[in-house]
Design an enzyme around this catalytic site. Structure first.
Site, PDB file in Angstrom:
ATOM      1  N   SER A   1       4.796  25.651 -46.092  1.00  0.00           N
ATOM      2  CA  SER A   1       4.071  24.983 -45.014  1.00  0.00           C
ATOM      3  C   SER A   1       4.801  23.681 -44.657  1.00  0.00           C
ATOM      4  O   SER A   1       6.019  23.679 -44.497  1.00  0.00           O
ATOM      5  CB  SER A   1       2.614  24.745 -45.413  1.00  0.00           C
ATOM      6  OG  SER A   1       1.856  24.310 -44.299  1.00  0.00           O
TER       7      SER A   1
ATOM      8  N   ASP B   1       0.130  34.761 -39.419  1.00  0.00           N
ATOM      9  CA  ASP B   1      -0.176  33.346 -39.609  1.00  0.00           C
ATOM     10  C   ASP B   1      -1.039  32.867 -38.455  1.00  0.00           C
ATOM     11  O   ASP B   1      -0.641  32.943 -37.298  1.00  0.00           O
ATOM     12  CB  ASP B   1       1.144  32.555 -39.667  1.00  0.00           C
ATOM     13  CG  ASP B   1       0.956  31.114 -40.100  1.00  0.00           C
ATOM     14  OD1 ASP B   1      -0.148  30.576 -39.909  1.00  0.00           O
ATOM     15  OD2 ASP B   1       1.917  30.534 -40.618  1.00  0.00           O
TER      16      ASP B   1
ATOM     17  N   HIS C   1      -0.725  32.345 -43.505  1.00  0.00           N
ATOM     18  CA  HIS C   1       0.052  31.114 -43.630  1.00  0.00           C
ATOM     19  C   HIS C   1       0.267  30.700 -45.083  1.00  0.00           C
ATOM     20  O   HIS C   1       1.375  30.330 -45.470  1.00  0.00           O
ATOM     21  CB  HIS C   1      -0.657  29.978 -42.881  1.00  0.00           C
ATOM     22  CG  HIS C   1       0.086  28.682 -42.893  1.00  0.00           C
ATOM     23  ND1 HIS C   1       1.200  28.456 -42.106  1.00  0.00           N
ATOM     24  CD2 HIS C   1      -0.110  27.533 -43.606  1.00  0.00           C
ATOM     25  CE1 HIS C   1       1.666  27.238 -42.326  1.00  0.00           C
ATOM     26  NE2 HIS C   1       0.892  26.656 -43.233  1.00  0.00           N
TER      27      HIS C   1
END
Length: 356
Positions: free
Chosen positions: A152, A249, A281
């Site tokens: 991330s 995602d 994600h």
């Protein structure tokens, strides 16, 4: 702990809570066998270790350096993997112990929101992050083969640090945005705010109160400027990259973002191992509960991350193995740690690091 690929949170976990295991403590499970009438037929307790028992955990707090070293047994030198800080800013021991269990020297450190550190991300200076790389390089048991790993926003941090450290050998990221997507002064560099333009997106609340970020990525990419983009051309071509992007995602457009990073690196002459996978994600380590949404205290909302639980769990297993293979290829394959005797009878403590 490969018994269950698919793990979901139980009802006693707070709504929106993310099971990140910041402290790297063992997870404990109670496996129950029930009849069709829900009569308990048998029960066994399970323990999921977070790292090999021969790995040594060393806390570091000196000269502005704060983090945790995970050292395999022996004098080394070992190839090293630095786990870049996550968006929460806290010290997160989720990934580093697992790298050490593969024979790598590993290091993780916080960025803000910890005692003695800035309160917000806006006050963090990039030079603070670089200090930790230089510290690891100074360790007598660290080889000159150093890589970064980030998931991330930590992936964005890893890409940015690669522009500053040509001595790195490899960078592996999972769903890291290809630019800084916040207001001016999002982070600091050499004590000065980085010029980062605000990029708008809409937030749509779904039926269960979860926010899905419907960013129009073609517009986001069109509005990128040199000052708010990763300077890919400044990254040494001696650094190899592995980029994993999730096509399910819900937070960022995995296909557009992944292709942007891949194409930017290829255009600047870098070697790129690209993987588009069918997960959400928060694609992290194997056998950890699926986070299809989670609470973000900075925005005060529950953000949707996506992913179908069964498929997501399988991707986490295969993607992690590919990360390890990539890092061994470019940093050198460290000596395999010996197997160890497992506990035959597990006792669940009154309070464990897991809420499961």
């Amino acid at each position: 702990m490969g018994l269950f690929m698919t793990v979901e949170r139980t009802d006693n976990v707070s709504y929106g809570d993310m099971i990140k295991n910041f402290e790297g403590e063992p997870f404990f499970y109670s496996l129950r066998l029930l009849s069709e009438s829900e009569e308990l037929l048998d029960k066994v307790h399970l323990k999921k270790r977070w790292h090999h028992p021969l790995v040594t955990e060393i806390e570091v707090k000196q000269d502005g350096i704060w983090g945790v070293i995970y050292k395999p047994p022996g004098p080394g030198p070992f190839p090293c993997i630095i786990d870049t800080p996550v968006l929460s800013g806290r010290l997160c021991k989720t990934h580093a112990p697992l790298f050490a269990s593969e024979g790598f020297l590993s290091f993780c450190f916080p960025m803000f929101d910890e005692p003695g550190l800035p309160k917000t991300l806006q006050d963090v200076d990039i030079e603070y992050l670089s200090k930790h790389i230089k510290y690891v390089q100074s360790l007598p048991y660290c080889s000159d083969k150093i890589g970064l790993y980030g998931t991330s926003f930590a992936g964005t941090i890893a890409h940015h640090l690669a522009t500053k450290h040509p001595e790195l050998k490899a960078v592996a990221t999972t769903n890291g945005p290809g630019a800084f997507y916040r207001e001016k002064g999002y982070m600091k560099e050499n004590g000065r705010p980085m010029e980062c333009e605000t990029l708008d997106s809409s937030l749509t609340v779904t039926e269960n109160g979860v926010v899905k970020q419907e960013a129009i990525f073609s517009d986001l990419m069109r509005r990128l400027r040199p000052e708010n983009s990763i300077k890919w051309e400044n990254i040494s071509t001696n650094i190899s990259f592995r980029v994993l992007s999730s096509i399910d995602d819900w937070l960022i457009d995995g296909v557009t973002n992944g292709a942007y990073i891949r194409d930017s690196l290829l255009k600047t002459g870098h070697k790129v191992d690209m993987d588009f996978v069918n997960s959400g994600h928060v694609t992290v380590i194997p056998y950890i509960p699926h986070h299809y949404f989670g609470y973000n205290k900075f925005l005060n909302v529950n953000l949707a991350f996506g992913g179908e639980t069964c498929t997501h769990g399988k991707v986490q297993e295969t993607a992690w193995e590919k990360h390890i293979q990539f890092l061994k290829k470019h940093l050198g394959a460290p000596k395999k740690l010996p197997d160890y005797v497992r506990e035959t009878r597990v006792l669940i403590p009154e309070r464990s690091g897991s809420k499961l």
